[in-house]
Design a protein around this motif. Structure first.
Motif, PDB file in Angstrom:
ATOM      1  N   ALA A   1       0.843  -1.206   0.000  1.00 42.82           N
ATOM      2  CA  ALA A   1       0.000   0.000   0.000  1.00 42.82           C
ATOM      3  C   ALA A   1       0.879   1.258   0.000  1.00 42.82           C
ATOM      4  O   ALA A   1       0.540   2.260  -0.651  1.00 42.82           O
ATOM      5  N   GLY A   2       2.010   1.200   0.717  1.00 43.94           N
ATOM      6  CA  GLY A   2       2.931   2.338   0.725  1.00 43.94           C
ATOM      7  C   GLY A   2       3.482   2.592  -0.675  1.00 43.94           C
ATOM      8  O   GLY A   2       3.539   3.738  -1.147  1.00 43.94           O
ATOM      9  N   ALA A   3       3.858   1.502  -1.357  1.00 44.35           N
ATOM     10  CA  ALA A   3       4.398   1.634  -2.717  1.00 44.35           C
ATOM     11  C   ALA A   3       3.315   2.161  -3.658  1.00 44.35           C
ATOM     12  O   ALA A   3       3.557   3.058  -4.485  1.00 44.35           O
ATOM     13  N   LEU A   4       2.091   1.622  -3.516  1.00 49.29           N
ATOM     14  CA  LEU A   4       0.991   2.061  -4.391  1.00 49.29           C
ATOM     15  C   LEU A   4       0.672   3.536  -4.184  1.00 49.29           C
ATOM     16  O   LEU A   4       0.450   4.278  -5.149  1.00 49.29           O
TER      17      LEU A   4
ATOM     18  N   GLY B   1       6.878   7.798 -16.930  1.00 43.45           N
ATOM     19  CA  GLY B   1       8.200   7.322 -16.502  1.00 43.45           C
ATOM     20  C   GLY B   1       8.171   6.673 -15.133  1.00 43.45           C
ATOM     21  O   GLY B   1       9.201   6.556 -14.461  1.00 43.45           O
ATOM     22  N   LEU B   2       6.990   6.228 -14.710  1.00 42.72           N
ATOM     23  CA  LEU B   2       6.863   5.627 -13.369  1.00 42.72           C
ATOM     24  C   LEU B   2       6.755   4.106 -13.495  1.00 42.72           C
ATOM     25  O   LEU B   2       6.327   3.590 -14.536  1.00 42.72           O
TER      26      LEU B   2
ATOM     27  N   SER C   1       0.800   6.508  -6.918  1.00 40.90           N
ATOM     28  CA  SER C   1      -0.387   7.321  -7.201  1.00 40.90           C
ATOM     29  C   SER C   1      -0.069   8.804  -7.087  1.00 40.90           C
ATOM     30  O   SER C   1      -0.457   9.608  -7.939  1.00 40.90           O
ATOM     31  N   HIS C   2       0.647   9.158  -6.010  1.00 42.55           N
ATOM     32  CA  HIS C   2       0.947  10.582  -5.817  1.00 42.55           C
ATOM     33  C   HIS C   2       1.936  11.095  -6.864  1.00 42.55           C
ATOM     34  O   HIS C   2       1.822  12.236  -7.325  1.00 42.55           O
TER      35      HIS C   2
ATOM     36  N   VAL D   1      -2.454  17.143 -10.310  1.00 42.86           N
ATOM     37  CA  VAL D   1      -3.746  16.920  -9.642  1.00 42.86           C
ATOM     38  C   VAL D   1      -3.579  16.262  -8.263  1.00 42.86           C
ATOM     39  O   VAL D   1      -4.446  15.548  -7.789  1.00 42.86           O
ATOM     40  N   GLN D   2      -2.433  16.554  -7.614  1.00 42.21           N
ATOM     41  CA  GLN D   2      -2.142  15.864  -6.352  1.00 42.21           C
ATOM     42  C   GLN D   2      -3.083  16.297  -5.223  1.00 42.21           C
ATOM     43  O   GLN D   2      -3.517  15.466  -4.423  1.00 42.21           O
ATOM     44  N   ALA D   3      -3.422  17.566  -5.177  1.00 44.95           N
ATOM     45  CA  ALA D   3      -4.317  18.034  -4.100  1.00 44.95           C
ATOM     46  C   ALA D   3      -5.678  17.358  -4.232  1.00 44.95           C
ATOM     47  O   ALA D   3      -6.285  16.926  -3.241  1.00 44.95           O
ATOM     48  N   GLU D   4      -6.164  17.241  -5.485  1.00 46.21           N
ATOM     49  CA  GLU D   4      -7.465  16.592  -5.713  1.00 46.21           C
ATOM     50  C   GLU D   4      -7.395  15.116  -5.342  1.00 46.21           C
ATOM     51  O   GLU D   4      -8.352  14.554  -4.783  1.00 46.21           O
TER      52      GLU D   4
END
Ligand SMILES: NC(=O)c1ccc[n+]([C@@H]2O[C@H](COP(=O)([O-])OP(=O)(O)OC[C@H]3O[C@@H](n4cnc5c(N)ncnc54)[C@H](OP(=O)(O)O)[C@@H]3O)[C@@H](O)[C@H]2O)c1
Length: 275
Positions: free
Chosen positions: A175-178, A238-239, A182-183, A191-194
């Motif tokens: 979950a930490g990796a996911l 690139g992730l 995601s962030h 769109v990180q705040a959203e």
């Protein structure tokens, strides 16, 4: 008074050993091969140093292995070579198969242990789960009676405590990796705040609520391809896309359960196992 050897006084080992010492155990460690940081932690925890491992084990009824999981075999082998015949607590985050093998190679009685939570004392409890032979489990459990280490015996042989830790870690660490991926993806697109706001609207409860999982199985036929879209988007940014593809592969195992919202939790979990 129980004589305990801690192998070795890392962040967790020193803190756990200190709790046993507060409870009246005499806890010792062996500085040979260890760093100045371990020595500092051992001093702060009030542990006595013994200059050779065989000597340390010879005066101990219980030896607790808390070291990096990659060093667990090496530590157990040193205990075997020293001819230790007391209780060996294999308390690392290692697989049940590995702790069963380690146990089979030792003359000592093995108690399987696993630690969940931060080193004690901390805001949230540090739990030490124990499984294996009842009498030995009980002796280890009582070392921590009334301390900041909540030692809990669970039903099951050697392997059960490690299985619990790895089942928990499988979710928690993935979950930490996911979340990081995601962030990072959201940051790429501004769109990180959203994303954070949406996550706060629907906090994850999957691990707390297994009754939710049948509906995951029923929707997996749709979620698999969605995860492949996620994988494409991650790759374009690139992730790493491995976790997204792995989730799609998990969903694929539920292909035959399409829209079966009446599937039981046991059937849903069984369908994840390959024959
Ligand atoms: N820290 C946590 O929050 C936490 C939480 C739950 C479970 N755990 C579990 O606790 C265990 C130990 O973690 P930790 O955080 O205490 O690690 P740590 O702070 O890195 O300490 C590890 C200890 O093991 C020693 N060590 C390192 N390499 C070794 C080797 N090859 N052979 C023998 N000893 C070696 C280290 O000694 P030197 O560095 O002096 O050589 C140190 O004393 C792990 O199995 C971990 O899964 C930790």
């Amino acid at each position: 008074m129980t004589n305990v050897a801690i192998l070795h006084p890392g962040r967790m080992g020193a803190a756990v050993a200190h709790q046993a010492a507060l409870n009246g155990a005499r806890v010792r460690w062996c500085p040979v091969g260890r760093s100045a940081d371990s020595a500092k932690r051992a001093d702060a925890a009030g542990l006595e140093a013994v200059d050779d491992l065989a000597g340390l084990l010879g005066m101990s009824e219980i030896a607790i292995s808390l070291c990096p999981p990659a060093a667990a075999d090496e530590v157990a082998a040193a205990v075997r070579t020293a001819g230790f015949e007391g209780i060996f607590v294999e308390a690392n985050a290692v697989s049940p198969q590995r702790v069963i093998r380690i146990s089979g190679e030792l003359a000592a009685a093995t108690v399987d242990g696993s630690v969940i939570g931060p080193p004690p004392p901390a805001g949230s409890a540090t739990r030490l789960y124990l499984s294996g032979p009842e009498g030995e489990v009980e002796r280890v459990r009582t070392l921590f009676d009334g301390t900041a280490v909540e030692a809990k015996a669970i039903d099951g042989a050697v392997g059960a405590a490690s299985a619990l830790k790895l089942a928990y870690a499988s979710h928690r660490k993935a979950a930490g990796a996911l979340a990081a991926i995601s962030h990072a993806l959201a940051a790429t697109h501004g769109v990180q705040a959203e994303l954070t706001a949406e996550a706060r609207r629907y906090p994850s409860t999957e691990l707390m609520d297994p009754d939710y999982l049948p509906s995951v199985a029923a929707r997996a036929w749709r979620w698999g391809p969605e995860m492949l879209e996620v994988a494409e988007t991650l790759r374009a940014a690139g992730l790493p896309d491995d976790l997204a593809r792995a989730a799609a592969a998990v969903f694929d195992r539920w292909a035959d359960d399409k829209d079966d919202f009446d599937i039981t939790i046991n059937d849903a979990l069984d369908h994840l196992r390959q024959p």
